[in-house]
Design a protein around this motif. Structure first.
Motif, PDB file in Angstrom:
ATOM      1  N   ALA C 371       0.827  -1.209   0.000  1.00 16.67           N
ATOM      2  CA  ALA C 371       0.000   0.000   0.000  1.00 16.67           C
ATOM      3  C   ALA C 371       0.860   1.258   0.000  1.00 16.67           C
ATOM      4  CB  ALA C 371      -0.893  -0.007   1.228  1.00 16.67           C
ATOM      5  N   CYS C 372       0.336   2.303  -0.637  1.00 15.99           N
ATOM      6  CA  CYS C 372       1.012   3.607  -0.632  1.00 15.99           C
ATOM      7  C   CYS C 372       0.996   4.149   0.782  1.00 15.99           C
ATOM      8  CB  CYS C 372       0.283   4.574  -1.560  1.00 15.99           C
ATOM      9  SG  CYS C 372       0.892   6.272  -1.477  1.00 15.99           S
ATOM     10  N   ILE C 373       2.175   4.547   1.290  1.00  9.60           N
ATOM     11  CA  ILE C 373       2.207   5.091   2.648  1.00  9.60           C
ATOM     12  C   ILE C 373       2.290   6.615   2.606  1.00  9.60           C
ATOM     13  CG2 ILE C 373       3.099   3.040   3.779  1.00  9.60           C
ATOM     14  CD1 ILE C 373       5.884   4.348   3.649  1.00  9.60           C
ATOM     15  N   ARG C 374       2.084   7.180   1.436  1.00  8.68           N
ATOM     16  CA  ARG C 374       2.070   8.626   1.250  1.00  8.68           C
ATOM     17  C   ARG C 374       3.335   9.292   1.775  1.00  8.68           C
ATOM     18  NH1 ARG C 374      -3.611  10.768   3.291  1.00  8.68           N
ATOM     19  NH2 ARG C 374      -4.421   8.741   3.907  1.00  8.68           N
ATOM     20  N   CYS C 375       4.466   8.660   1.528  1.00 17.82           N
ATOM     21  CA  CYS C 375       5.718   9.212   2.030  1.00 17.82           C
ATOM     22  C   CYS C 375       6.181  10.373   1.162  1.00 17.82           C
ATOM     23  CB  CYS C 375       6.802   8.139   2.071  1.00 17.82           C
ATOM     24  SG  CYS C 375       7.228   7.468   0.458  1.00 17.82           S
ATOM     25  N   GLY C 376       5.654  10.455  -0.074  1.00 14.22           N
ATOM     26  CA  GLY C 376       6.016  11.573  -0.929  1.00 14.22           C
ATOM     27  C   GLY C 376       7.371  11.441  -1.592  1.00 14.22           C
ATOM     28  N   ARG C 377       7.996  10.256  -1.514  1.00 13.96           N
ATOM     29  CA  ARG C 377       9.312  10.105  -2.138  1.00 13.96           C
ATOM     30  C   ARG C 377       9.230  10.243  -3.654  1.00 13.96           C
ATOM     31  NH1 ARG C 377      13.521   7.010   0.768  1.00 13.96           N
ATOM     32  NH2 ARG C 377      13.200   7.783   2.852  1.00 13.96           N
ATOM     33  N   PHE C 389       2.210   9.807  -7.172  1.00 17.14           N
ATOM     34  CA  PHE C 389       1.201   9.087  -6.389  1.00 17.14           C
ATOM     35  C   PHE C 389      -0.193   9.562  -6.763  1.00 17.14           C
ATOM     36  CE2 PHE C 389       2.035  12.967  -4.157  1.00 17.14           C
ATOM     37  CZ  PHE C 389       0.803  13.350  -3.675  1.00 17.14           C
ATOM     38  N   CYS C 421      10.064   4.437  -5.011  1.00 15.83           N
ATOM     39  CA  CYS C 421       8.866   4.080  -4.232  1.00 15.83           C
ATOM     40  C   CYS C 421       9.138   2.932  -3.261  1.00 15.83           C
ATOM     41  CB  CYS C 421       7.709   3.686  -5.152  1.00 15.83           C
ATOM     42  SG  CYS C 421       6.230   3.224  -4.227  1.00 15.83           S
ATOM     43  N   PRO C 422       9.009   3.159  -1.954  1.00 18.86           N
ATOM     44  CA  PRO C 422       9.263   2.074  -0.996  1.00 18.86           C
ATOM     45  C   PRO C 422       8.189   0.992  -1.033  1.00 18.86           C
ATOM     46  CG  PRO C 422       8.511   4.024   0.160  1.00 18.86           C
ATOM     47  CD  PRO C 422       8.671   4.417  -1.280  1.00 18.86           C
ATOM     48  N   ASN C 424       6.939  -0.155  -3.805  1.00 19.90           N
ATOM     49  CA  ASN C 424       7.063  -0.820  -5.100  1.00 19.90           C
ATOM     50  C   ASN C 424       5.813  -0.700  -5.957  1.00 19.90           C
ATOM     51  OD1 ASN C 424       9.751  -2.067  -4.706  1.00 19.90           O
ATOM     52  ND2 ASN C 424       8.668  -3.098  -3.040  1.00 19.90           N
TER      53      ASN C 424
END
Lengths: 328, 311, 457
Positions: C371-377, C389, C421-422, C424
């Motif tokens: 899942a997308c963790i919305r880290c913004g990388r 994203f 993207c962490p 993936n």
């Protein structure tokens, strides 16, 4: 050609990061502060940490496996981080069942009911803390000092510095009067008071935060804007009337300020994506926390401030975007 | 105390009345006159909002139908002739009946018939895969197997068969809305007439390569040999670009081509199965009914042919 | 001089220039070459030879099929065996001219010696004509016909020619090797293009190639070109992207939907510059190029930089270089960030081929998506300042309007988002499709507007 070659769209390389590795870094960053609190509060604190982490992971595992019927996501370590942060928000005397309730609220209500990691609006650990604070105020403010591995000078049992000051001001005295009456200087006052596990170790927390910055896990703008706002507001107020308004140093190093600003407000999921959005979010938290501390009925307002600003994040994400190349 | 209660009641009642007046005024002022028949037509429609008719949804379809002079250009594939007759009677118009249709997967490149020559490692989307390359098999025409059609189907009528890696259409659920046809980047899926008692014959291959190339890529491929076209008494089969196509409006279901096809690329589905298996199979999984039969007879055949080629 | 770089986004992958010390070797001639008719951007070329014709090296075998198109020359001497469709790198059918090799006889008028010719012709039209007739295209990846790029539309003025020696893609070293081995030719090529454009020239080279920087500087000094400088760039991907390079060197941005020339810049690759030199000074058409054979699972001694004839089958090159290593899980033509995975090793090399890269499964296999963790990388990494994203989410919702508002059409497909993207998430895979859809909408709108304007007349 014997082997079946892989084919995929570009890019064909990937940075060596994953959700798990990011979470692992957060855990590593929280280690110094955890050690400090265990040293000061002893076995009781260690038990709180262990219970909190285990119950958070367990709750997530049970929910993914039996309710959502999806592959378990405990491997991403996010539940461990939540457990760790939750433990840091609890007094060392917290009974086990409160920790379990906290874990259910944090993981079950605040996180999984929204769809799991990445979907939640509110920071799980803070949601749980606020829930427990309102539901079980006597347990959550029982700051009895437990037997630590190293002894602190004159361990006082009682409320937190923020609570004591609030009470003193509420009863009509001023800060200097209170300090004089209790034979304290403003420095020893900070050291002596009982505090929740995480609050005690602001320096250790900052150390961990520096690690996160170095590892480029989080960016500094949110904590910096929170601290700047808090310093600004408390500076102005304490200059106007030092008798009833506490100063900047006191406000930064007491309560959940450092823990909240560096570890909870910077939670990826519940903080804005853009730089400007992040700064506004930080300023908002700073303003709200100071308003609660000065004028509210609670002595501490970090959790509430973060939760309130969490609500604003979706809007901030719509309003503020990064600068695009070749566009105004 | 009493005063408070009375005051509360009075205030709230006054407020309620005031707001009611405002609402009434707004409703009057901004009322949009609409042909009431639009609502009637919309009610007659299935309400799936699938877009299969070419309109944005059922309401848009109804709106257009009411305004139109005739219904020649409008057809609700989900509701079919019955619904269209209803609509026509509401509007006092005539309709041309259409034969019910069904989505047909024209690829039988199963995992055995069409070996994988590389491993796709991108996102599981046919559209992405098709834009990247010709696919992970030797056949650059056939099904890519990522299931875009399954995702596009609102009626749950398509599912991937994990054994063959191909989509299977459930005749009883398919409404012929055409969403899968649009979703497939390879144009593997076609809407064809359902046929009497769902019996139909089609070429389950769209490979336009030359016979030998197609055959090498997939043992179930149409090799464009034209045997079927020659044997067809109704002139329903054309062979173009090394590929046979059966015109469903001309096909009389005589099954001569099915017997003639050397690769088993022509499928006849839902025909009553003659002894030794007397019990009629459930009509639902149409394509797999044909599939298990094909490999059962074919491997031996193809092996013989491969040997012949080697010589 | 301080090191330059672009201002938004970017990533720092390990540069892995394993093959940087491998000298350029001439690859032996294969027995058959397959010359693709679609090896440049634009319309495919039209064959002008027929099966059975004898051809010499450098002889024109196909002519441009449109305004944006290029001549194609025979890379070998031999007999045309067939003109037929053949599978390219991605398995799609493309017309090819198949030539059986029977020697190495060059067409007349081509100077095949190594003598350096420093005299640059005065006539601009002649230079452009030579570049065009020698089939020179941009060798930095896009294979855009060079003569078109060097001939800006009326009213547009080039202020600076930027020569791209950044080679920011990890692993690749072919540009580095030509800069080290043939610096003077490159510099003269740049001077030729400068003459056509009438502007100054900056050669941008990343800091991880100190030898190339030194040798190019020396070549400029020795040839006495006053209006040409070397800019040292920081090591950062995608430094070599046209828009990023302009930003790094000129501190300007190319406005969305505009071309580099609108910002007063023309960007050419160093390999293109070499091809321009050979075309103009030596009359030598673009029939050879340099290619790196490398990979993370290839021992250093098996790395190569080859001078190959365009049209040599990949399988022949792979065989010459010692076959596919056991650990290789993916073959890539081009760099690991923007190159294409090879699904068909029987495909042929084209003008833009710059490498065969072997990547191990550990390095390249995609990991499971979470899942997308919305880290913004992804948005931190995007050099165009986009929010991948968000684009990914809009694509899933099929919101073309939203995608256009959020500038999906500006995406340069550099791959930074997916790289960083962490979770993936296959961001670029989806964004590429969305970009195609939005560009389709924009084009349809433009066409409709044009038609409406015509109708109004």
């Amino acid at each position: 050609m014997g082997k079946s070659l892989l084919v995929s769209p570009s890019p064909h390389l990937h940075a060596n990061v994953s959700t798990t590795s990011l979470m692992r870094d957060v855990i590593i960053a929280l280690v110094p502060a955890s050690i400090v609190s265990v040293l000061f509060y002893g076995w009781a604190a260690l038990l709180v940490f262990a219970l909190s982490i285990v119950s958070c992971v367990l709750v997530e595992w049970v929910i993914t496996k039996y309710l959502m019927k999806k592959p378990s996501t405990v491997g991403d370590l996010s539940a461990v981080v939540t457990g760790l942060l939750l433990a840091m928000n609890l007094p060392a005397t917290t009974p086990w069942w409160i920790i379990l309730i906290g874990a259910i609220v944090a993981i079950g209500v605040a996180k999984m009911s929204f769809g799991g990691l990445g979907q939640n609006i509110f920071n799980p650990a803070i949601t749980a803390r606020v829930f427990l604070l309102i539901s079980f105020p006597s347990y959550m403010t029982n700051w009895t000092a437990t037997q630590g591995f190293i002894s602190r000078p004159d361990a006082v049992s009682g409320a937190t510095p923020l609570g004591v000051i609030k009470e003193a001001i509420g009863s009509g005295s001023t800060i200097p009067e209170y300090l004089a009456a209790n034979n304290l200087t403003s420095v020893t006052f900070l050291q002596d008071m009982g505090a929740s596990l995480g609050e005690l170790s602001s320096i250790a927390l900052l150390l961990g935060f520096v690690y996160l910055l170095v590892r480029k896990v989080v960016k500094a703008w949110i904590p910096v804007s929170i601290f700047a706002t808090v310093i600004l507001i408390s500076g102005i107020f304490s200059l106007i009337n030092p008798d009833i308004y506490t100063g900047p140093v006191f406000n930064i190093f007491t309560g959940g300020m450092v823990l909240g600003a560096c570890f909870m407000a910077t939670d990826y999921v519940t903080s804005p994506m853009s730089t400007l959005g992040g700064i506004i979010y930080g300023v908002g938290i700073g303003v709200i926390v100071m308003m609660i501390r000065y004028f509210g009925s609670y002595p501490e307002g970090m959790s509430f401030a973060i939760l309130i600003m969490n609500c604003v994040v979706p809007l901030l994400n719509i309003w503020f975007h990064q600068k695009k190349y070749g566009r105004k | 105390m009493t005063k408070t209660i009375i005051l509360t009641i009075v205030t709230l009642t006054a407020l309620g009345l005031l707001l009611a007046l405002v609402l009434y005024w707004v409703a009057k002022k901004f009322r949009v006159e609409e042909d009431p028949r639009i609502d009637e037509v919309e009610k007659a429609l299935p309400g799936a909002n699938c877009g299969g008719c070419g309109f944005a949804g059922c309401r848009a379809f109804a709106d257009a139908a009411v305004k139109a002079e005739n219904l020649d250009k409008q057809f609700c594939p989900v509701g079919g002739n019955d619904v269209m007759k209803n609509i026509a009677s509401i509007l006092g118009l005539e309709i041309k009946e259409k034969a019910p249709q069904v989505a047909v997967v024209r690829c039988n490149g199963t995992c055995e018939a069409r070996p994988r020559i590389n491993t796709y490692d991108g996102v599981q989307s046919c559209r992405v895969k098709a834009s990247l390359y010709s696919g992970d098999t030797g056949c650059s025409f056939g099904c890519l197997g990522c299931g875009d059609c399954v995702a596009a189907c609102q009626f749950g009528a398509i599912a991937m068969n994990p054994l063959t890696g191909l989509p299977v259409v459930d005749d009883s659920k398919c409404t012929a809305c055409g969403a899968c046809v649009k979703a497939c980047p390879k144009n593997v899926i076609e809407l064809r007439n359902k046929g009497p008692r769902s019996m139909r014959i089609f070429v389950s291959c769209i490979n336009k390569d030359k016979g030998a190339v197609a055959r090498k890529a997939c043992s179930n491929a149409c090799i464009g040999c034209s045997k079927c076209a020659k044997v067809c008494p109704h002139g329903a089969i054309t062979v173009e670009n090394n590929l046979a196509y059966i015109d469903f409006t001309k096909c009389k279901l005589c099954k001569k081509c099915v017997a003639e096809c050397p690769t088993g690329a022509i499928h006849a589905v839902n025909f009553p199965v003659l002894p030794p298996k007397p019990a009629a199979k459930p009509a639902a999984p149409a394509a797999p009914v044909a599939k298990p039969e094909a490999p059962a007879t074919k491997p031996a055949e193809t092996e013989v042919k491969k040997e012949a080629n080697n010589e | 001089m301080s090191k330059l770089t672009f201002s938004i986004g970017g990533i720092h992958p390990h540069d892995n220039k394993i093959s940087c010390d491998c000298k350029i070797e001439a690859l032996p001639l294969p027995s058959t070459v397959y010359v693709s008719m679609a090896q440049h951007l634009g319309a495919p070329a039209k064959p002008i030879v027929a099966a059975g014709d004898a051809v010499k090296v450098g002889q024109v075998i196909a002519e441009p099929g449109g305004f944006i198109s290029a001549f194609v020359h025979s890379p070998v001497s031999g007999v045309v065996k067939a003109i037929a469709p053949r599978k390219d790198l991605a398995g799609n059918m493309v017309p090819h001219i198949e030539i059986t090799v029977d020697g190495d006889e060059w067409a007349e008028g081509i100077d095949t010696t190594d003598t350096l010719i420093t005299e640059i012709p005065e006539d601009k039209a002649l230079i452009l004509e030579k570049i065009k007739s020698c089939g020179v295209v941009g060798l930095g990846g896009a294979t855009f016909p060079t003569h078109v790029k060097l001939n800006p539309a009326p009213g547009k003025v080039a202020e600076c020619l930027i020569l791209n020696g950044a080679e920011c893609e990890p692993f690749l070293t072919s540009d580095y090797r030509i800069m080290v081995e043939r610096p003077k030719e490159i510099v003269i090529g740049a001077a030729i293009m400068q003459k056509v454009l009438g502007c100054r020239c900056v050669i941008g080279i990343e800091e991880n190639k100190p030898l190339a920087i030194e040798l190019i500087r020396k070549a400029i000094a020795e040839l006495g070109y006053a209006n040409m400088t070397v800019a040292v760039l920081k090591k950062r991907y995608p430094q070599g992207g046209e828009k990023q390079l302009i930003n790094a060197v000129l501190k300007r941005e190319v406005a969305s939907g505009c071309l580099p020339i609108d910002a007063g810049a023309v960007v050419q690759n160093v390999a293109t510059s070499l091809a321009v030199y050979e075309a103009v000074q030596k009359n030598k058409p673009l029939v050879t190029n340099t290619m790196t054979i490398t990979g993370d699972c290839l021992p250093v001694e098996k790395n190569h930089n080859y001078l190959f004839r365009i049209g040599t089958p990949l399988s022949f090159i792979i065989e010459q270089a010692g076959g596919i290593p056991e650990e290789a899980a993916k073959l890539i033509s081009g760099g690991p960030m923007m190159g294409k995975a090879i699904s068909n090793i029987d495909a042929t090399t084209v003008k833009g081929s710059s490498s065969v890269l072997y990547l191990s499964e550990a390095a390249t296999k995609r990991k499971a998506e979470s899942a997308c963790i919305r880290c913004g990388r992804c948005s931190d990494a995007c050099p165009m300042g986009l929010e991948p994203f968000l684009l990914n989410r809009l694509h899933k919702a099929a919101d073309l309007e939203g995608l256009e508002q959020n500038a999906v059409q500006d995406c340069i497909e550099c791959g930074c988002c997916l790289y960083s993207c962490p979770a993936n998430i296959p961001l670029l895979d989806n964004i590429r499709i969305a970009k195609g859809q939005v560009l389709g909408v924009i084009r349809a709108r433009a066409a409709a507007a044009k038609a409406a304007a015509e109708a109004a007349k």
